[in-house]
Motif scaffolding. Sequence first.
Motif, PDB file in Angstrom:
ATOM      1  N   VAL A   1       0.867  -1.179   0.000  1.00 35.67           N
ATOM      2  CA  VAL A   1       0.000   0.000   0.000  1.00 35.67           C
ATOM      3  C   VAL A   1       0.902   1.227   0.000  1.00 35.67           C
ATOM      4  O   VAL A   1       1.701   1.422   0.919  1.00 35.67           O
ATOM      5  CB  VAL A   1      -0.937   0.032   1.225  1.00 35.67           C
ATOM      6  CG1 VAL A   1      -1.726   1.340   1.244  1.00 35.67           C
ATOM      7  CG2 VAL A   1      -1.883  -1.155   1.194  1.00 35.67           C
ATOM      8  N   ALA A   2       0.799   2.036  -1.056  1.00 38.07           N
ATOM      9  CA  ALA A   2       1.610   3.246  -1.191  1.00 38.07           C
ATOM     10  C   ALA A   2       0.689   4.461  -1.111  1.00 38.07           C
ATOM     11  O   ALA A   2      -0.135   4.678  -2.000  1.00 38.07           O
ATOM     12  CB  ALA A   2       2.357   3.229  -2.520  1.00 38.07           C
ATOM     13  N   GLU A   3       0.810   5.221  -0.027  1.00 39.24           N
ATOM     14  CA  GLU A   3      -0.015   6.416   0.123  1.00 39.24           C
ATOM     15  C   GLU A   3       0.591   7.563  -0.674  1.00 39.24           C
ATOM     16  O   GLU A   3       1.803   7.696  -0.788  1.00 39.24           O
ATOM     17  CB  GLU A   3      -0.131   6.797   1.601  1.00 39.24           C
ATOM     18  CG  GLU A   3      -0.881   5.772   2.424  1.00 39.24           C
ATOM     19  CD  GLU A   3      -1.076   6.205   3.871  1.00 39.24           C
ATOM     20  OE1 GLU A   3      -0.627   7.321   4.234  1.00 39.24           O
ATOM     21  OE2 GLU A   3      -1.666   5.427   4.637  1.00 39.24           O
ATOM     22  N   ARG A   4      -0.290   8.414  -1.213  1.00 39.75           N
ATOM     23  CA  ARG A   4       0.137   9.559  -2.002  1.00 39.75           C
ATOM     24  C   ARG A   4      -0.621  10.802  -1.537  1.00 39.75           C
ATOM     25  O   ARG A   4      -1.840  10.766  -1.406  1.00 39.75           O
ATOM     26  CB  ARG A   4      -0.137   9.317  -3.494  1.00 39.75           C
ATOM     27  CG  ARG A   4       0.626   8.129  -4.078  1.00 39.75           C
ATOM     28  CD  ARG A   4       2.113   8.432  -4.192  1.00 39.75           C
ATOM     29  NE  ARG A   4       2.863   7.365  -4.843  1.00 39.75           N
ATOM     30  CZ  ARG A   4       3.587   6.464  -4.204  1.00 39.75           C
ATOM     31  NH1 ARG A   4       3.650   6.485  -2.875  1.00 39.75           N
ATOM     32  NH2 ARG A   4       4.257   5.540  -4.874  1.00 39.75           N
ATOM     33  N   GLY A   5       0.105  11.890  -1.302  1.00 42.57           N
ATOM     34  CA  GLY A   5      -0.518  13.130  -0.879  1.00 42.57           C
ATOM     35  C   GLY A   5       0.017  13.600   0.453  1.00 42.57           C
ATOM     36  O   GLY A   5       0.866  12.942   1.082  1.00 42.57           O
TER      37      GLY A   5
END
Length: 441
Positions: free
Chosen positions: A34-38
Amino acid sequence: MLASGDFEWGIVGVTQRSDTVARQLAPQDGLFTVAERGDGAAPARVVSSIVEAISGRDNPQDVVDRIAAPATRIVTLTVTEKGYRFDPVTGILNGNDPEVQADLAGRPPLTVVGQIARGLQRRARSGAGPITVVSCDNLPGNGELTGTLVRGFAAALPAVESEPLLAWVKGNVTFPSTMVDRMVPATTEGDLVAVERELGLRDEAAVVAEPFRQWVIEDNFAAGRPRWEDAGALFSSDVAAWEAAKLRLLNASHSMLAYLGLVAGKETISDAVAEPLFLTACRSMMVEEALPTITLPPELDGDRYCADVLARFANPALGHTTAKVGSDGSQKIGLRLLPTISGMLDAGRQPRWAALAIAAWMHRVATAAPADLNDPLAAELQAALPATRTAATVVPALLGFRPIFDQNLVQHEGFTELLLHWYRTLETDGLEGLGNEINHG
């Protein structure tokens, strides 16, 4: 599990229409990133709770077997609105659906409701014990709806099958409602490359998501559950209020931005919300129409929630396309927009902004190439459209489309006039005309 130390749980993932995710996960032993962006994104993390991934389309009997297994205690669903195969007006199972009919006739079931019902039937016959079925989709009263559909499938079976199954379901199965909120766009090749740079490993099943996440659950489980609250889930006795807030504020705004964006040639939701006119219309719909017609849960500040929603939409890292968000409109607008419209009309007020969203959807249906109209009712919608497509012909034709609109809206002259007005504005005046309306109307 890491927070609670309770390692007795694991997940069997089942794909439905496509087997892509199952094929991606199988060589990786179910592991995925899971790669979070922002803003506020956490470091990439590898999730290890999936112990098996199978293709429900290719191995339907395996799905029934897993649901029927005594070790299985919870079935969760994330299959989008159209996966439930129900009539959005009546809220009951669509018995005319050929796939539902084939499942009822006894083939290895391919529909979600058919697979669950047949799995429960096997549990009832084998004495496998109670089980909980948890819908996680954007549907009001999703637990109650899922229970209604499963019981509807059971009731449609021959009496020798339906009567014992319905009795067993009543005493052994619960259908809690939930509200899930996290934006998770389709993973691109660019996302996979970025994750590979972060991990030093290639992950074909990587998932990109915004940092925000929320899961509200009704605590009504028949056979135990993991301690999801240790990971941030909220258990509530009033999930309906959370559902209404998400559907009629966030999801309705998502749809509005998608259809306005498609009219204006905006590729992504972040592009659409960056257009000041669309941002104003979206904020106005939430604050002036949706908020006054819903009752928020006590823990939720309405103005702050609306502001947060718009900030989340503006996250360019998510890359949510207007075409993707605007797909399956026939299944979405009735749930997301029509309750606000009805609430405003019942209060004697004009649902000006929600009507703009509906008019933009109508414009999309009338102007998109048939191959681009990604909707389970695309053929029926195309058949309902007139040969000459203007506001005067398209609006009454689509407003009379029964699978979406009920008779009260069809007969409401004020609502029809609003739709005609907005459709003409979009059709003839474009952004300039829309700007005049929004800024000075």
